[in-house]
Motif scaffolding. Structure first.
Motif, short mmCIF file in Angstrom:
data_model
loop_
_atom_site.label_atom_id
_atom_site.label_comp_id
_atom_site.label_asym_id
_atom_site.label_seq_id
_atom_site.Cartn_x
_atom_site.Cartn_y
_atom_site.Cartn_z
N CYS A 29 0.73 -1.22 -0.12
CA CYS A 29 0.04 0.02 -0.04
C CYS A 29 0.99 1.33 -0.10
CB CYS A 29 -0.84 -0.01 1.11
SG CYS A 29 -2.02 -1.48 1.09
N VAL A 30 2.10 1.15 -0.04
CA VAL A 30 2.95 2.17 0.43
C VAL A 30 4.12 2.05 -0.87
CG1 VAL A 30 4.87 3.38 1.62
CG2 VAL A 30 2.80 2.49 2.69
N HIS A 31 4.63 0.81 -1.03
CA HIS A 31 5.63 0.78 -2.43
C HIS A 31 5.08 -0.51 -3.18
CE1 HIS A 31 9.21 -0.54 -4.32
NE2 HIS A 31 9.73 0.65 -4.11
N THR A 32 4.89 -0.07 -4.34
CA THR A 32 4.31 -0.87 -5.36
C THR A 32 5.37 -1.71 -5.95
OG1 THR A 32 2.37 0.50 -6.15
CG2 THR A 32 3.16 -1.13 -7.61
N ASP A 33 5.16 -3.12 -5.91
CA ASP A 33 6.16 -3.92 -6.45
C ASP A 33 5.91 -4.34 -7.79
OD1 ASP A 33 8.70 -5.94 -6.05
OD2 ASP A 33 7.11 -7.60 -5.98
N HIS A 34 6.56 -4.30 -8.76
CA HIS A 34 6.22 -4.49 -10.33
C HIS A 34 7.69 -4.82 -10.98
CE1 HIS A 34 4.84 -4.19 -14.06
NE2 HIS A 34 3.56 -4.24 -13.83
N PRO A 35 7.69 -5.94 -11.88
CA PRO A 35 8.81 -6.29 -12.43
C PRO A 35 9.44 -5.19 -13.47
CG PRO A 35 7.09 -7.59 -13.32
CD PRO A 35 6.44 -6.93 -11.96
N ASP A 36 8.63 -4.39 -13.83
CA ASP A 36 8.93 -3.23 -14.78
C ASP A 36 9.34 -2.12 -13.87
OD1 ASP A 36 9.01 -0.83 -16.35
OD2 ASP A 36 7.37 -1.42 -17.67
N VAL A 68 0.27 12.88 3.70
CA VAL A 68 1.41 11.94 4.23
C VAL A 68 2.70 12.75 4.38
CG1 VAL A 68 2.74 10.08 4.01
CG2 VAL A 68 0.28 9.90 3.95
N THR A 69 3.53 13.17 5.45
CA THR A 69 4.82 13.64 5.19
C THR A 69 5.92 12.58 5.08
OG1 THR A 69 4.93 13.63 7.71
CG2 THR A 69 3.82 15.62 6.67
N ALA A 70 5.80 11.36 5.51
CA ALA A 70 6.86 10.38 5.39
C ALA A 70 6.11 9.04 5.23
CB ALA A 70 7.81 10.47 6.72
N GLN A 71 7.06 8.36 4.63
CA GLN A 71 6.64 6.82 4.64
C GLN A 71 7.72 5.91 4.69
OE1 GLN A 71 4.65 6.53 0.58
NE2 GLN A 71 6.37 7.48 -0.35
N TRP A 72 7.51 4.78 5.23
CA TRP A 72 8.65 3.55 5.49
C TRP A 72 8.19 2.28 5.29
CZ3 TRP A 72 6.75 7.26 9.23
CH2 TRP A 72 7.70 8.35 9.56
N SER A 73 8.94 1.50 4.82
CA SER A 73 8.69 0.12 4.86
C SER A 73 10.39 -0.41 4.83
CB SER A 73 8.23 -0.36 3.42
OG SER A 73 7.88 -1.79 3.42
N VAL A 74 10.42 -1.80 4.81
CA VAL A 74 11.80 -2.41 5.01
C VAL A 74 12.45 -2.83 3.58
CG1 VAL A 74 11.41 -3.15 7.24
CG2 VAL A 74 10.80 -4.69 5.48
N ASN A 75 13.65 -3.12 3.51
CA ASN A 75 14.38 -3.68 2.30
C ASN A 75 13.59 -4.84 1.82
OD1 ASN A 75 15.92 -1.27 2.23
ND2 ASN A 75 17.67 -2.27 3.11
N GLY A 76 13.19 -5.68 2.75
CA GLY A 76 12.62 -6.95 2.32
C GLY A 76 11.46 -6.88 1.54
N TRP A 77 10.50 -5.65 1.55
CA TRP A 77 9.55 -5.55 0.68
C TRP A 77 10.19 -4.56 -0.49
CZ3 TRP A 77 5.63 -7.47 -1.41
CH2 TRP A 77 4.73 -6.44 -2.27
N ALA A 78 10.50 -3.45 -0.24
CA ALA A 78 10.95 -2.22 -0.98
C ALA A 78 11.76 -2.89 -1.82
CB ALA A 78 11.03 -0.92 -0.27
N GLU A 79 12.72 -3.53 -1.60
CA GLU A 79 14.02 -3.57 -2.38
C GLU A 79 13.81 -5.14 -3.00
OE1 GLU A 79 16.30 -1.85 -3.51
OE2 GLU A 79 15.70 -0.10 -2.11
N ASP A 80 13.22 -5.96 -2.23
CA ASP A 80 13.29 -7.67 -2.71
C ASP A 80 11.77 -7.78 -3.15
OD1 ASP A 80 15.81 -7.73 -2.04
OD2 ASP A 80 15.54 -8.40 -0.04
N ASN A 82 9.53 -9.31 -1.06
CA ASN A 82 9.27 -10.71 -0.35
C ASN A 82 7.94 -10.21 0.69
OD1 ASN A 82 9.37 -12.79 1.28
ND2 ASN A 82 11.21 -12.68 1.58
N SER A 83 6.96 -10.97 0.20
CA SER A 83 5.77 -10.77 0.77
C SER A 83 5.98 -11.15 2.28
CB SER A 83 4.69 -11.93 0.13
OG SER A 83 4.91 -13.27 0.34
N ASP A 84 6.94 -11.94 2.68
CA ASP A 84 6.99 -12.07 4.16
C ASP A 84 7.22 -10.81 4.85
OD1 ASP A 84 6.53 -14.81 4.19
OD2 ASP A 84 8.74 -15.15 4.39
N PHE A 85 7.82 -9.87 4.17
CA PHE A 85 8.00 -8.39 4.87
C PHE A 85 7.24 -7.13 4.36
CE2 PHE A 85 11.74 -11.22 5.02
CZ PHE A 85 12.03 -11.05 5.95
#
Length: 206
Positions: A29-36, A68-80, A82-85
């Motif tokens: 809901c904060v970072h869209t994961d897409h192969p493109d 919203v003034t700031a948004q956060w997630s973790v590398n496991g989701w935003a970079e990888d 990985n649905s576990d994160f």
């Protein structure tokens, strides 16, 4: 909560306050994961609006929304991706006096215990109405919990919680629905490291 995805589409999710100016939600809901790479990235243009029920008419009425003034997630989701994160938080540009959830974690299993999800499906009417369901947790994993709680699109980011008197504390954040017969929905489990992340993302008190 509504937002603009990197491809320009408007999206909707559920989230929950864990203080009066910070919202916990699903990572996607904060970072869209897409192969493109052009369609992968942080969402923008948020409107966070807490509906309330007008008792005279029984229909959702909308309070004024926050940005919203700031948004956060973790590398496991935003970079990888990985649905576990798949978890995140948003800092609001206003403070809301509607109450908020706690978060809890435990080392043992939640299997067999009843939990609830309340959220805002995009396919239900009236629009912006809250729907809920409760069911038992079927499988507790290191990073997720699985359950047969019924959900619909738009409820990602909702708290998975068990009411304890007047206290409401989330044990997970709903992230994934299964359309497969016999499949189970799942959420990102609140663990001690994740609890520390959410604490560090909390909006500072002025």
């Amino acid at each position: 909560m509504q937002f603009t995805e990197p491809n320009g589409d408007r999206g909707r999710c559920t989230g929950f306050l864990y203080d009066n100016a910070t919202v916990a939600t699903a990572g996607h809901c904060v970072h869209t994961d897409h192969p493109d790479p052009d369609l992968d990235g942080w969402n923008t243009n948020y409107t966070i609006t807490p509906p309330f029920m007008n008792s005279a008419y029984g229909t959702p009425q909308m309070r004024e929304g926050c940005g919203v003034t700031a948004q956060w997630s973790v590398n496991g989701w935003a970079e990888d991706g990985n649905s576990d994160f798949d978890y995140a938080a948003l800092q609001l540009n206003c403070r809301l006096s509607v109450g908020y959830f706690g978060m809890i974690t435990q080392p043992g299993s939640y299997d067999g215990r009843w939990f609830s999800i309340y959220g805002y499906p995009t396919i239900k009417r009236p629009l912006y109405s809250m729907w809920w369901h409760h069911e038992r947790v079927s499988d507790t994993k290191p990073h997720t919990v699985e359950y047969a709680i019924d959900t619909s699109p738009g409820q990602s980011g909702a708290p998975v919680f068990q009411p304890l008197g007047h206290a409401y504390s989330a044990i997970a954040i709903h992230t994934t629905g299964s359309a497969r017969v016999g499949g189970h929905n799942s959420g990102a489990k609140i663990t001690p490291p994740r609890l520390e992340n959410f604490a560090s993302w909390r909006t500072p008190t002025p």
